[in-house]
Write a protein that holds these residues in place. Structure first.
Motif, PDB file in Angstrom:
ATOM      1  N   MET A 244       2.243   4.033 -56.790  1.00  0.00           N
ATOM      2  CA  MET A 244       1.126   3.519 -56.007  1.00  0.00           C
ATOM      3  C   MET A 244       1.045   4.199 -54.637  1.00  0.00           C
TER       4      MET A 244
ATOM      5  N   TRP B 282      -2.456   5.975 -53.825  1.00  0.00           N
ATOM      6  CA  TRP B 282      -3.318   5.480 -52.760  1.00  0.00           C
ATOM      7  C   TRP B 282      -3.388   6.445 -51.575  1.00  0.00           C
ATOM      8  N   ASN B 283      -2.271   7.042 -51.212  1.00  0.00           N
ATOM      9  CA  ASN B 283      -2.301   7.974 -50.085  1.00  0.00           C
ATOM     10  C   ASN B 283      -3.055   9.252 -50.422  1.00  0.00           C
TER      11      ASN B 283
ATOM     12  N   CYS C  78      -7.436   0.493 -45.885  1.00  0.00           N
ATOM     13  CA  CYS C  78      -8.576   0.355 -46.803  1.00  0.00           C
ATOM     14  C   CYS C  78      -9.167  -1.046 -46.769  1.00  0.00           C
TER      15      CYS C  78
ATOM     16  N   PRO D 240      -1.879   2.527 -46.769  1.00  0.00           N
ATOM     17  CA  PRO D 240      -3.228   2.745 -47.312  1.00  0.00           C
ATOM     18  C   PRO D 240      -3.976   1.445 -47.563  1.00  0.00           C
ATOM     19  N   LEU D 241      -3.250   0.413 -48.047  1.00  0.00           N
ATOM     20  CA  LEU D 241      -3.893  -0.874 -48.283  1.00  0.00           C
ATOM     21  C   LEU D 241      -4.377  -1.492 -46.984  1.00  0.00           C
TER      22      LEU D 241
ATOM     23  N   SER E 292      -1.382   9.309 -44.002  1.00  0.00           N
ATOM     24  CA  SER E 292      -1.190   9.241 -45.453  1.00  0.00           C
ATOM     25  C   SER E 292      -0.317  10.396 -45.936  1.00  0.00           C
TER      26      SER E 292
END
Length: 316
Positions: free
Chosen positions: A37, A41-42, A289, A285-286, A67
């Motif tokens: 993940m 995501w990054n 985002c 990232p979460l 990231s």
């Protein structure tokens, strides 16, 4: 694992995150998922910023730089840890240990400086919006990120060089799942007082200077935002800083707990180290985002466009 006096260590044994065998496979699956993940995501954020013209701004340039740094940070730790979950002898060579220590220190220090740069970016954007396009142009952004990497790798060179010039001749068993500086000092059979002083002074200077820059920047930001007449205007200004503040709070809180809190036990330090070296690169990232509508909308556009082209390839 005990070595005779004056026999130099050529490899280290990492005692790992836990000695319970029945947990090795579940932990392998868990951290493999986290690492996957982290990469997904990054890389997604980097691609979104790269291909979306609306994200070609200094703020998103710094987010994509973070990231990339998180990918490097996690990749310096997690692959070796995953292999160790599946092997009986969790061995790492002396040189491999030195490289892991170096990159762990370099990436952590660079992240501190990058957080400070991102705070300065938000300060200029909110407090001096008319000067923002001139001050934070692409050339300046590259200069700031390059400076963060330069100071980060230079600091890591000093820390790692001072650590691995010591003699390790009594044991090669590290009470950790990674080659970190403090466990290595605990193994050394030479006087480590100078190294302990350096380990306290340099990271403290890095962390405190970065944290002071962040606090001063947000002090000016808060003062400026409170002068905005409308509630919606204040909320919009604060929303651009919320993600950064969340990431900074989680990272600095964990780092201080590991390195600067005297009563922290070795077990607590191992758990905290897992958090900021493996879990935080996935969470960043979460954080950015979920709190950023621009990135979320660009992700949706990219996914929808790719899905549409895959279903209708003749329109590509």
């Amino acid at each position: 694992m005990e070595w005779k006096n004056h026999t130099m260590v050529t490899k280290f044994v990492l005692l790992g995150f836990t000695s319970l065998r029945h947990l090795q496979i579940p932990l392998f699956v868990l951290f493999l998922f986290i690492y996957s993940m982290t990469l997904l995501w990054n890389i997604g954020i980097i691609l979104a910023v790269r291909i979306s013209p609306s994200l070609h701004t200094p703020m998103y340039f710094f987010i994509s730089s973070l990231s990339f740094l998180d990918i490097c940070f996690s990749s310096a730790i997690t692959p070796k840890m995953l292999v160790d979950f599946l092997t009986e002898e969790k061995v790492i060579s002396f040189l491999g240990c030195a490289f892991q220590t170096y990159f762990l220190c370099a990436m952590g220090t660079t992240e501190n400086f990058l957080f400070a740069v991102m705070a300065i970016d938000r300060y200029i954007a909110i407090c001096n919006p008319l000067l923002y396009p001139a001050v934070m142009n692409h050339r300046k952004c590259v200069f700031f990120v390059s400076g963060a990497y330069t100071f980060g790798f230079l600091h890591a060179f000093i820390e790692t060089g001072c650590t691995f010039r010591l003699s390790f001749c009594t044991s090669n068993a590290l009470q950790h799942f990674i080659c970190d500086i403090q466990p290595l000092l605990d193994l050394s059979c030479t006087d480590t007082r100078v190294n302990t002083l350096i380990l306290f002074i340099f990271p403290s200077l890095v962390s405190m200077s970065s944290l002071l820059t962040i606090l001063v920047s947000y002090g000016y930001i808060i003062a400026t935002v409170l002068k905005i007449g409308s509630v919606s205007g204040r909320m919009k200004a604060f929303s651009t800083c919320a993600s950064h503040l969340t990431a900074v709070t989680l990272t600095y809180g964990t780092v201080f707990f590991v390195y600067l809190w005297p009563s922290t036990s070795k077990e607590q330090k191992r758990v905290a180290t897992i958090f900021y070296t493996v879990i935080m690169p996935m969470l960043n990232p979460l954080i950015y985002c979920l709190r950023n509508s621009d990135i979320k909308s660009e992700f949706k556009n990219i996914v929808n466009k790719r899905l549409f082209l895959s279903l209708c390839p003749h329109l590509n």
